[in-house]
Motif scaffolding. Structure first.
Motif: not given
Length: 865
Positions: A706-718, A667-672
Motif C-alpha cells: 500500500k505504498w501509493g507513491i511508488y506504485e505511481a512511479q512504477s506506472y510512470l516509469l514503465q 523491508a518490502y517497501r524499499e524493494v520497490t
C-alpha cells in the motif's frame, strides 16, 4: 611491585592517562554502564548518548578507549551472567567488538565465572597469594612487630597465610581481627585459640574450591561479629541495606546518630576491621560480606524505611539531564520494593518514567515495571495501577522491538481498564494497539484503534492522549501515502498540544516530533515552500532548547529540500551542519545518511568518482553498525552511479544485492525503490521486455504494501518500456494511471509532470519523424524508515538517467502508417457519403472504428516476439 626493577618500556606500559574501576554488582544495563564509564573518563556530560543505538554506544565507547590509554577494571563480572548467557546482550557485543577493534587501552575483568564468549581470552586463575607474598601482606596489615622482624616471625606469618590459602579478603579480615583482639607474638597460637585455624580442615574437605573460600570467609566473619558490641552488630546489619556506596550522612540517617564525629568513629571502626571499604567520601560493604550479613540479618523493615526517608530528602525536581539526577528515585524504588510497599514503589517509578522513556533507558524502565507486575498481585483496590503498568510495559516493549509481548501487555491493559471503566488507560491501550498495527496489512485496524482512542480522549478532555492519537493517525496516513490527511492530522495534533501548554521536557519533545513529522509530510507531497518553513521552525525551537537530535533532523531536511531544488551549494551547507551534529552526538547511523546524500549531490553533478567515495564511506559505517537497511540503501545508490556510467551489469548486480538484503529484513517497501532503479537500467540497455517485467513486479510490491507513491512511479516509469517497442496505447494508459494516483495523494507537481508527458507524447506522435521518448524523471524521494516512533526519513537517491536520444524506427513507421491511413479513409468516407453510397461509406467508417483494436493486437504480438 618494585618499579625500580622494571624496564623503561615496562613502566610506559603501566602508565594510564585515566583509570576507572567499574563495580557491576548491581548489573546495570550496558547503556548506563558505558555512559557512566565515559563520563568518569572524560569528565564531560554525554548529550544524547542514551538515545543512541547499542552498537553506536559501543562504537563511541571503543573510540574513546582507543584515543588515549585507559585502564578499565570491570569487577564482579559474573553478576552480568545468567548461566553462560549475558543478561544484557550489549555486553557481549561490546567485548566482541573490543576483541576486533580495541587497542591502546587495557580492560581487566574479575569474575567467579568465565563467560563462554570470552573463554579463549587470557584468564589468570587467582588461587591466592603464595606464602611469601601472603606473609608480606599480613605484615603490611600490622601483624609484624617491626621492620626488622625475625625470620621465625616471618615464617609464622607465611604459614598463617598458607593456611588461609592466601585469599586476600580472608587475610585482611583475619589480620584485622588479630590486630584488634590478640596481643603479643605467637600469632598462630592465638589464632588457634580464636578458632581461626579450625576452618582449614573444612576448606580442604570442600570439593568445590570456590565454596571452600566462602566457608573461610564465613568463619572469619562469624568471629568478627561475635566480638562486636550489640550496638555495633545492629549498626552493621542496618548499613547492609544500602546496595550502593553510602556517605556519612546516609550512615547517620540509618544509625540515628546526631553527632557527625560519632558516625565517623563507627564507620572508621568498621573500616579498621575490614568490614567496610572506604573510597574518597563513601563507604561500602564487600559483596561477599554484604551477602553473608543479609543472610543472617532477618527482617530489616526499619532499616529500609530509614533508607527510604533519607533518599526522599535527596530527590530533585525536573529538569534532569542524566541518570545520576534521578539516582535517589531509583534507590527509593528499591527500598520500597524490599518493603513490599508496591503502591509507593509504583508512584515512585511513575514520577521518573517519562524521563527514562525520553532518554532511552528502556531496559531499566522495563525491569522496574516487570518487578511490580510479577510481585504485585491484582485485587479490587489496585486495578487502575495494574492497567497503567501493563500500558507502560506495552510501550517500552514496543520501543525495543518485542511486538508480540507488547501486544499482550496492551490487551491486558485494555481488558482491565474496560472492566473498571478507566477511560484514560483504555485510550492509552487503544493508541498502543494502533501503533502495533501500523503496518501495510493492518492499516485499517490501526486507523480504527487510533480513532477509538481519539474519541475517548476527547470525551474525557485528556489532551496528551488526544495528541498521541492524532499523531498516530498522521503516521498511518503518511504510510498510506494519503498526505493531505496526514498533514491535517499533524496540524490538529500540534494545535491541540500547544493549547495544552508546553511545560515539561516531554511536552517540548512531543512538539518537536510533531513539527518534524509535519515537515516530512509536506516534503513527500512536494510542497517545498511549506516544508522549508516547517523545518526552519523545527530548527529554531531545537536550537533554543539545545536539542541536538532535532537540530540534526532540521538541517538534514533543509539539505534534502535544497538538493531536490538543485541548489547544491545550499544543500552541502545544510548537510555539513547535520554531519557535524551527528558526529558530535556520536550517531553514526545519521552520519552515514548524510554521507550518502553527499554522494547523491556529486552524482547529480556527474562527478561520479567523488560520489562513489562518499558511498564507500557510508557503506563502511553501515557495515560496522550492522545496519542492514543502510547497507542496502548505499548499495542501491552505488548501482545508480554505475548505471549513469553505462556499466549496467554491475549496476544490476548491486541492485540485486540490495533487494536480497531488504527481503531478508522484510523491508518490502524499499524493494520497490530498487526495482524501479533496476527497471531504468534495463530500459537504458534496450531490454524493454525485462524492464516491463521489473516494473510490473514493482507495481505488485507497491500495491501489496500500500505504498501509493511508488506504485505511481512504477506506472510512470514503465511508459518507456511500453512506448519504445510501439505499444503506444498502453504507454499513455500507464501515464494516466500514474496521474490518477498522484492526484489521490495530492502531489500536484507530479500530476503536472504526467500531463506534460502525455501532451508531449501526443504532440510528437503527430510528427513521427521527430518522435522520441524520454525516461520520466523520478522525484527525489526520502527513504521510508521509521525508528523509535520518530518520523526519521533519511533520503532516497533520485533515480534519473540521461535522455534517450535514439530514434525509435518501429514507432515512427507505426505512427506514419496510422496518420496516412486515417487521412485516406476519411477521404473515402466523405466521397461515398457525398455521392450517396451509404453502404460503402458505412463499411469504410466501420473499418476506421475497428482499426485501433487491430493495432493494439498487433502491438502485443510484436512485444511477445
Amino acid at each position: 611491585m618494585d618499579l625500580q626493577n622494571i624496564s623503561q618500556n615496562g613502566r610506559e606500559y603501566l602508565y594510564f592517562a585515566s583509570q576507572f574501576w567499574a563495580d557491576v554488582r548491581q548489573a546495570p544495563d550496558f547503556g548506563i554502564f558505558a555512559e557512566q564509564v565515559l563520563k568518569a573518563l572524560t569528565g564531560e556530560p554525554l548529550e544524547e548518548f542514551s538515545r543512541l543505538s547499542t552498537i553506536e554506544q559501543i562504537n563511541n565507547f571503543i573510540k574513546h578507549l582507543n584515543q588515549q590509554r585507559c585502564l578499565l577494571v570491570i569487577d564482579n563480572l559474573e553478576i552480568l551472567l545468567n548461566g553462560q548467557q549475558w543478561k544484557d546482550e550489549g555486553y557481549q557485543q561490546f567485548f566482541s567488538c573490543w576483541k576486533e577493534q580495541g587497542k591502546n587501552s587495557v580492560i581487566l575483568l574479575t569474575s567467579q565465572e568465565i563467560p563462554f564468549s570470552l573463554q579463549y581470552e587470557s584468564w589468570l586463575m587467582l588461587k591466592g597469594l603464595d606464602p611469601r607474598e601472603g606473609g608480606n601482606f599480613l605484615s603490611s596489615l600490622g601483624l609484624g612487630t617491626n621492620h626488622s622482624q625475625s625470620n621465625e616471625e616471618q615464617h609464622e606469618l607465611e604459614n598463617f597465610s598458607q593456611i588461609l590459602d592466601g585469599h586476600p579478603l580472608a587475610l585482611r579480615l583475619a589480620a584485622s581481627y588479630l590486630r584488634l583482639y590478640c596481643k603479643g607474638k605467637d600469632i598462630l597460637s592465638q589464632a588457634r585459640q580464636a578458632g581461626l585455624i579450625s576452618f582449614s580442615s573444612i576448606t580442604k574437605k570442600a570439593s568445590d574450591e570456590h565454596r571452600g573460600e566462602q566457608t573461610c570467609l564465613e568463619r572469619i566473619l562469624q568471629q568478627h561479629l561475635e566480638r562486636l558490641t550489640q550496638n555495633q552488630y545492629l549498626s552493621l546489619i542496618d548499613l547492609s541495606v544500602y546496595r550502593i556506596p553510602f556517605t556519612e550522612d546516609a550512615a547517620a540517617a540509618i544509625l540515628e546518630v546526631t553527632e557527625p564525629i560519632e558516625t565517623l568513629k563507627i564507620l572508621e571502626a568498621f573500616v579498621q576491621q575490614s568490614l567496610l571499604t572506604k573510597s574518597e567520601n563513601s563507604y561500602q560493604l564487600q559483596p561477599s560480606i554484604q551477602k553473608y550479613i543479609q543472610g543472617i540479618a532477618g527482617e530489616q523493615t526499619v532499616a529500609h524505611q530509614k533508607a527510604t526517608h533519607y533518599y526522599q530528602q535527596l530527590i530533585t525536581s525536573e529538569p534532569w539531564s542524566d541518570i545520576e539526577d534521578i539516582s535517589a528515585y531509583l534507590e527509593i524504588f528499591y527500598h520500597q520494593f524490599q518493603l513490599k510497599c508496591y503502591l509507593d514503589a509504583f508512584y515512585t517509578v511513575e514520577g521518573i518514567a517519562d524521563f527514562l522513556d525520553l532518554k532511552g533507558y528502556y531496559p531499566l524502565l522495563c525491569n522496574m515495571y516487570t518487578q511490580l507486575q510479577n510481585n504485585w498481585l491484582q485485587n479490587e483496590t489496585n486495578q487502575k495501577e495494574i492497567s497503567i503498568i501493563w500500558n507502560r510495559l506495552g510501550n517500552v516493549l514496543y520501543l525495543v522491538g518485542q511486538s508480540e509481548t507488547s501486544l499482550y501487555c496492551y490487551q491486558q491493559a485494555l481488558q482491565i481498564s474496560r472492566n473498571i471503566s478507566e477511560k484514560r488507560s483504555e485510550a492509552i491501550a487503544l493508541k498502543g494497539l494502533g501503533d502495533l498495527h501500523n503496518k501495510p496489512d493492518f492499516f485499517d485496524k490501526a486507523i480504527s484503534y487510533y480513532k477509538q482512542s481519539l474519541y475517548i480522549a476527547q470525551q474525557i478532555n485528556e489532551s496528551y492522549v488526544e495528541v498521541d492519537a492524532l499523531s498516530g493517525l498522521g503516521s498511518v496516513y503518511f504510510d498510506m501515502s494519503q498526505y493531505d490527511e496526514s498533514i491535517d492530522s499533524y496540524q490538529q495534533a500540534l494545535k491541540r498540544h500547544r493549547a495544552g501548554g508546553i511545560n515539561t521536557l516531554k511536552d517540548r519533545k512531543t512538539e518537536l516530533y510533531i513539527i518534524q513529522a509535519l515537515g516530512v509530510s509536506y516534503k513527500w507531497q512536494g510542497k517545498h515552500s511549506e516544508a522549508i518553513q516547517v523545518h526552519q521552525e523545527l530548527l529554531l525551537i531545537a536550537q533554543n532548547v539545545g536539542d541536538k537530535d532535532y537540530q540534526y533532523h532540521a538541517f538534514f531536511g533543509l539539505g534534502f529540500i535544497s538538493y531536490v531544488q538543485e541548489k547544491y551549494s545550499k544543500a552541502i551547507s545544510y548537510y555539513n551542519e547535520a554531519l557535524a551534529i551527528a558526529r558530535d552526538i556520536g550517531c553514526q547511523r545519521q552520519e552515514a545518511f548524510v554521507l550518502t546524500d553527499f554522494g547523491r549531490i556529486y552524482c547529480a553533478c556527474k562527478q561520479y568518482s567523488e560520489a562513489l567515495e562518499y558511498y564507500r564511506q557510508a557503506l563502511d559505517l553501515n557495515s560496522r553498525l550492522g545496519h542492514q537497511s543502510g547497507i542496502a540503501w548505499t548499495l542501491m545508490h552505488q548501482g545508480n552511479v554505475y548505471s549513469a556510467l553505462e556499466k549496467y551489469e554491475k549496476a544490476i548486480g548491486l541492485y540485486r544485492e540490495a533487494i536480497e538484503i531488504y527481503n531478508a529484513i522484510q523491508a518490502y517497501r524499499e524493494v520497490t525503490q530498487v526495482l524501479c532503479a533496476m527497471g531504468i537500467a534495463y530500459d537504458l540497455m534496450g531490454n524493454f521486455n525485462k524492464a516491463q517485467e521489473i516494473y510490473q513486479e514493482a507495481i505488485k510490491v507497491a500495491q501489496s504494501t500500500k505504498w501509493g507513491i511508488y506504485e505511481a512511479q512504477s506506472y510512470l516509469l514503465q511508459t518507456l518500456s511500453l512506448a519504445k517497442p510501439g505499444d503506444n496505447f498502453n504507454a499513455l494508459l500507464s501515464v494516466q494511471k500514474a496521474k490518477s494516483l498522484f492526484q489521490q495523494m495530492g502531489i500536484e507537481d507530479q500530476v503536472q509532470h504526467c500531463d506534460a508527458i502525455s501532451q508531449n507524447y501526443v504532440f510528437q506522435a503527430s510528427s513521427p519523424s521527430n518522435l522520441h521518448f524520454e525516461i520520466p524523471k523520478l522525484p527525489k524521494l526520502d527513504l521510508l524508515e521509521q525508528e523509535n516512533s520518530t518520523t526519521t526519513k533519511p533520503t532516497k537517491q533520485s533515480v534519473t538517467s540521461p535522455n534517450s536520444q535514439q530514434s525509435a524506427t518501429s514507432s515512427d513507421v507505426a505512427f506514419s502508417f496510422t496518420i496516412i491511413f486515417y487521412l485516406l479513409i476519411s477521404l473515402f468516407i466523405l466521397a461515398n457519403f457525398i455521392q450517396g453510397h451509404f453502404i460503402l461509406g458505412s463499411l469504410f467508417l466501420l473499418t476506421a472504428i475497428l482499426f485501433p483494436f487491430w493495432q493494439i493486437f498487433y502491438s502485443k504480438v510484436l512485444r511477445n516476439k
